[in-house]
Design a protein around this motif. Structure first.
Motif, PDB file in Angstrom:
ATOM      1  N   PHE A  65       0.951  -1.149   0.069  1.00 41.07           N
ATOM      2  CA  PHE A  65      -0.146   0.057   0.143  1.00 41.07           C
ATOM      3  C   PHE A  65       0.852   1.309   0.023  1.00 41.07           C
ATOM      4  O   PHE A  65       1.832   1.468   0.842  1.00 41.07           O
ATOM      5  CB  PHE A  65      -0.923   0.001   1.325  1.00 41.07           C
ATOM      6  CG  PHE A  65      -1.677   1.254   1.460  1.00 41.07           C
ATOM      7  CD1 PHE A  65      -2.972   1.235   0.645  1.00 41.07           C
ATOM      8  CD2 PHE A  65      -1.604   2.241   1.941  1.00 41.07           C
ATOM      9  CE1 PHE A  65      -3.805   2.347   0.679  1.00 41.07           C
ATOM     10  CE2 PHE A  65      -2.196   3.347   2.051  1.00 41.07           C
ATOM     11  CZ  PHE A  65      -3.494   3.379   1.504  1.00 41.07           C
ATOM     12  N   VAL A  66       0.393   2.077  -0.886  1.00 38.11           N
ATOM     13  CA  VAL A  66       1.330   3.521  -1.088  1.00 38.11           C
ATOM     14  C   VAL A  66       0.156   4.590  -1.154  1.00 38.11           C
ATOM     15  O   VAL A  66      -0.762   4.536  -2.225  1.00 38.11           O
ATOM     16  CB  VAL A  66       2.147   3.556  -2.249  1.00 38.11           C
ATOM     17  CG1 VAL A  66       3.046   4.851  -2.444  1.00 38.11           C
ATOM     18  CG2 VAL A  66       3.270   2.462  -2.181  1.00 38.11           C
ATOM     19  N   ALA A  67       0.072   5.275  -0.147  1.00 40.17           N
ATOM     20  CA  ALA A  67      -0.863   6.542  -0.224  1.00 40.17           C
ATOM     21  C   ALA A  67      -0.559   7.234  -1.302  1.00 40.17           C
ATOM     22  O   ALA A  67       0.461   7.531  -1.818  1.00 40.17           O
ATOM     23  CB  ALA A  67      -1.024   7.310   1.085  1.00 40.17           C
ATOM     24  N   PRO A  68      -1.609   8.129  -2.102  1.00 40.83           N
ATOM     25  CA  PRO A  68      -1.361   8.952  -2.948  1.00 40.83           C
ATOM     26  C   PRO A  68      -0.602  10.161  -2.762  1.00 40.83           C
ATOM     27  O   PRO A  68      -0.740  10.694  -1.666  1.00 40.83           O
ATOM     28  CB  PRO A  68      -2.894   9.359  -3.715  1.00 40.83           C
ATOM     29  CG  PRO A  68      -3.841   9.193  -2.454  1.00 40.83           C
ATOM     30  CD  PRO A  68      -3.098   8.007  -1.604  1.00 40.83           C
ATOM     31  N   SER A  69       0.126  10.606  -3.714  1.00 40.86           N
ATOM     32  CA  SER A  69       0.865  11.819  -3.356  1.00 40.86           C
ATOM     33  C   SER A  69       0.528  12.860  -4.299  1.00 40.86           C
ATOM     34  O   SER A  69      -0.240  12.757  -5.483  1.00 40.86           O
ATOM     35  CB  SER A  69       2.294  11.518  -3.638  1.00 40.86           C
ATOM     36  OG  SER A  69       2.765  11.341  -5.033  1.00 40.86           O
ATOM     37  N   PRO A  70       0.751  14.130  -3.886  1.00 41.07           N
ATOM     38  CA  PRO A  70       0.148  15.482  -4.691  1.00 41.07           C
ATOM     39  C   PRO A  70       0.609  15.334  -6.082  1.00 41.07           C
ATOM     40  O   PRO A  70      -0.251  15.733  -6.979  1.00 41.07           O
ATOM     41  CB  PRO A  70       0.589  16.559  -4.017  1.00 41.07           C
ATOM     42  CG  PRO A  70       1.001  16.128  -2.519  1.00 41.07           C
ATOM     43  CD  PRO A  70       1.240  14.552  -2.613  1.00 41.07           C
ATOM     44  N   ASP A  71       1.938  14.811  -6.305  1.00 40.44           N
ATOM     45  CA  ASP A  71       2.400  14.945  -7.685  1.00 40.44           C
ATOM     46  C   ASP A  71       1.696  13.922  -8.750  1.00 40.44           C
ATOM     47  O   ASP A  71       1.717  13.965 -10.025  1.00 40.44           O
ATOM     48  CB  ASP A  71       3.867  14.724  -7.742  1.00 40.44           C
ATOM     49  CG  ASP A  71       4.348  13.345  -7.035  1.00 40.44           C
ATOM     50  OD1 ASP A  71       3.715  12.756  -6.242  1.00 40.44           O
ATOM     51  OD2 ASP A  71       5.235  12.621  -7.615  1.00 40.44           O
ATOM     52  N   GLU A  72       0.933  13.075  -8.245  1.00 42.95           N
ATOM     53  CA  GLU A  72      -0.075  12.176  -9.053  1.00 42.95           C
ATOM     54  C   GLU A  72      -1.258  12.899  -9.335  1.00 42.95           C
ATOM     55  O   GLU A  72      -1.924  12.602 -10.444  1.00 42.95           O
ATOM     56  CB  GLU A  72      -0.649  10.929  -8.005  1.00 42.95           C
ATOM     57  CG  GLU A  72       0.736  10.055  -7.679  1.00 42.95           C
ATOM     58  CD  GLU A  72       0.351   8.621  -7.035  1.00 42.95           C
ATOM     59  OE1 GLU A  72      -0.279   7.811  -7.714  1.00 42.95           O
ATOM     60  OE2 GLU A  72       0.271   8.793  -5.868  1.00 42.95           O
ATOM     61  N   ARG A  73      -1.652  13.887  -8.952  1.00 38.25           N
ATOM     62  CA  ARG A  73      -2.717  14.849  -9.654  1.00 38.25           C
ATOM     63  C   ARG A  73      -3.868  14.470  -9.565  1.00 38.25           C
ATOM     64  O   ARG A  73      -4.809  14.437 -10.358  1.00 38.25           O
ATOM     65  CB  ARG A  73      -2.330  15.349 -11.068  1.00 38.25           C
ATOM     66  CG  ARG A  73      -0.883  15.962 -11.175  1.00 38.25           C
ATOM     67  CD  ARG A  73      -0.649  16.281 -12.699  1.00 38.25           C
ATOM     68  NE  ARG A  73      -1.411  15.689 -13.891  1.00 38.25           N
ATOM     69  CZ  ARG A  73      -1.004  14.747 -14.437  1.00 38.25           C
ATOM     70  NH1 ARG A  73       0.050  13.875 -14.145  1.00 38.25           N
ATOM     71  NH2 ARG A  73      -1.682  14.118 -15.180  1.00 38.25           N
ATOM     72  N   PHE A  74      -4.330  13.699  -8.383  1.00 39.90           N
ATOM     73  CA  PHE A  74      -5.771  13.332  -8.130  1.00 39.90           C
ATOM     74  C   PHE A  74      -6.378  14.107  -7.278  1.00 39.90           C
ATOM     75  O   PHE A  74      -5.879  14.900  -6.386  1.00 39.90           O
ATOM     76  CB  PHE A  74      -5.878  11.823  -7.448  1.00 39.90           C
ATOM     77  CG  PHE A  74      -5.277  10.608  -8.694  1.00 39.90           C
ATOM     78  CD1 PHE A  74      -6.368  10.540  -9.691  1.00 39.90           C
ATOM     79  CD2 PHE A  74      -4.031  10.206  -8.697  1.00 39.90           C
ATOM     80  CE1 PHE A  74      -5.715   9.204 -10.525  1.00 39.90           C
ATOM     81  CE2 PHE A  74      -3.906   9.303  -9.516  1.00 39.90           C
ATOM     82  CZ  PHE A  74      -4.677   8.802 -10.317  1.00 39.90           C
ATOM     83  N   THR A  75      -7.704  14.252  -7.429  1.00 43.45           N
ATOM     84  CA  THR A  75      -8.546  14.905  -6.474  1.00 43.45           C
ATOM     85  C   THR A  75      -9.068  13.925  -5.480  1.00 43.45           C
ATOM     86  O   THR A  75      -9.739  13.152  -5.804  1.00 43.45           O
ATOM     87  CB  THR A  75      -9.832  15.472  -6.825  1.00 43.45           C
ATOM     88  OG1 THR A  75      -9.532  16.568  -8.125  1.00 43.45           O
ATOM     89  CG2 THR A  75     -10.646  16.127  -6.309  1.00 43.45           C
ATOM     90  N   VAL A  76      -8.371  14.267  -4.232  1.00 43.00           N
ATOM     91  CA  VAL A  76      -8.491  13.148  -3.022  1.00 43.00           C
ATOM     92  C   VAL A  76      -9.455  13.521  -2.049  1.00 43.00           C
ATOM     93  O   VAL A  76      -9.511  14.602  -1.745  1.00 43.00           O
ATOM     94  CB  VAL A  76      -7.244  12.811  -2.319  1.00 43.00           C
ATOM     95  CG1 VAL A  76      -7.372  12.081  -1.321  1.00 43.00           C
ATOM     96  CG2 VAL A  76      -6.231  12.409  -3.269  1.00 43.00           C
ATOM     97  N   VAL A  77     -10.556  12.490  -1.984  1.00 44.00           N
ATOM     98  CA  VAL A  77     -11.491  12.779  -0.932  1.00 44.00           C
ATOM     99  C   VAL A  77     -11.284  11.656  -0.024  1.00 44.00           C
ATOM    100  O   VAL A  77     -11.284  10.702  -0.075  1.00 44.00           O
ATOM    101  CB  VAL A  77     -12.775  12.563  -1.570  1.00 44.00           C
ATOM    102  CG1 VAL A  77     -14.037  12.764  -0.648  1.00 44.00           C
ATOM    103  CG2 VAL A  77     -13.181  13.289  -2.620  1.00 44.00           C
ATOM    104  N   ARG A  78     -10.904  12.394   1.382  1.00 45.11           N
ATOM    105  CA  ARG A  78     -10.540  11.514   2.358  1.00 45.11           C
ATOM    106  C   ARG A  78     -11.790  11.129   3.121  1.00 45.11           C
ATOM    107  O   ARG A  78     -12.543  11.914   3.590  1.00 45.11           O
ATOM    108  CB  ARG A  78      -9.279  12.288   3.100  1.00 45.11           C
ATOM    109  CG  ARG A  78      -8.867  11.594   4.438  1.00 45.11           C
ATOM    110  CD  ARG A  78      -7.771  12.179   4.979  1.00 45.11           C
ATOM    111  NE  ARG A  78      -7.328  11.530   6.115  1.00 45.11           N
ATOM    112  CZ  ARG A  78      -5.961  10.822   5.988  1.00 45.11           C
ATOM    113  NH1 ARG A  78      -5.486  10.877   4.748  1.00 45.11           N
ATOM    114  NH2 ARG A  78      -5.658  10.074   6.771  1.00 45.11           N
ATOM    115  N   HIS A  79     -11.604   9.795   3.727  1.00 48.91           N
ATOM    116  CA  HIS A  79     -12.696   9.215   4.444  1.00 48.91           C
ATOM    117  C   HIS A  79     -11.897   8.590   5.647  1.00 48.91           C
ATOM    118  O   HIS A  79     -11.407   7.519   5.430  1.00 48.91           O
ATOM    119  CB  HIS A  79     -13.452   8.193   3.756  1.00 48.91           C
ATOM    120  CG  HIS A  79     -14.316   8.663   2.771  1.00 48.91           C
ATOM    121  ND1 HIS A  79     -15.455   9.206   2.245  1.00 48.91           N
ATOM    122  CD2 HIS A  79     -13.819   8.943   1.208  1.00 48.91           C
ATOM    123  CE1 HIS A  79     -15.800   9.558   1.146  1.00 48.91           C
ATOM    124  NE2 HIS A  79     -14.771   9.124   0.609  1.00 48.91           N
TER     125      HIS A  79
END
Length: 165
Positions: free
Chosen positions: A147-161
């Motif tokens: 498991f690797v959490a997404p990083s900002p440089d992947e350019r995804f709109t992350v919705v955290r739950h």
């Protein structure tokens, strides 16, 4: 008729973090379909899935064939709830490739549940027997180690739950 802008919903979280539960809820929206990896893997490769390398091989085949189809669905104006794990950079890169072939927007849902919560949910899910795959504690830890959490440089709109949302 108003133009509808489709959304690709993606999910990042360890096994039993609540990804499929959230996916099912999101799939209830109008003009939205659910594509669940576990259902497809079970139907096509159930007898071949014994180890992590088996999962990687079978999931790769499935992703290869579904990517163009998912892009067509999104370009037709239908939102897609993609209940596939987005738990590694490689998995998210595949999803990014789908997005690049569409005009769809996206949301990467990050489900952050502690291991103890995931393991308790996993034991309950396994005991119910209603999931296509029973996952052992050892398999949970093996998959979680990748498991690797997404990083900002992947350019995804992350919705955290967070656990409890």
């Amino acid at each position: 008729m108003t133009e509808r802008h489709p959304i690709l919903h993606m999910f990042c979280g360890k096994i039993a973090a609540g990804k499929s539960t959230l996916a099912a809820r999101l799939a209830g929206a109008p003009q939205t379909i659910l594509i669940a990896e576990d259902d497809w893997l079970n139907a096509l490769f159930a007898d071949e899935l014994v180890s992590l390398p088996d999962y990687v091989r079978c999931s790769s085949k499935l992703r290869h064939i579904l990517a163009p189809h998912i892009a067509v669905v999104l370009n037709a104006g239908v939102s897609v709830v993609l209940d596939f794990p987005a738990n590694t950079v490689e998995q998210r890169s595949w999803m990014r490739g789908i997005l690049e072939n569409t005009t769809a927007s996206h949301q990467l849902h990050l489900l952050d549940a502690p291991d103890e919560v995931c393991l308790a949910r996993l034991r309950e899910r396994n005991s119910r027997g209603d999931h296509p795959f029973a996952v052992t504690k050892a398999q949970f830890h093996q998959f979680s180690s990748h498991f690797v959490a997404p990083s900002p440089d992947e350019r995804f709109t992350v919705v955290r739950h967070d656990e409890g949302d």
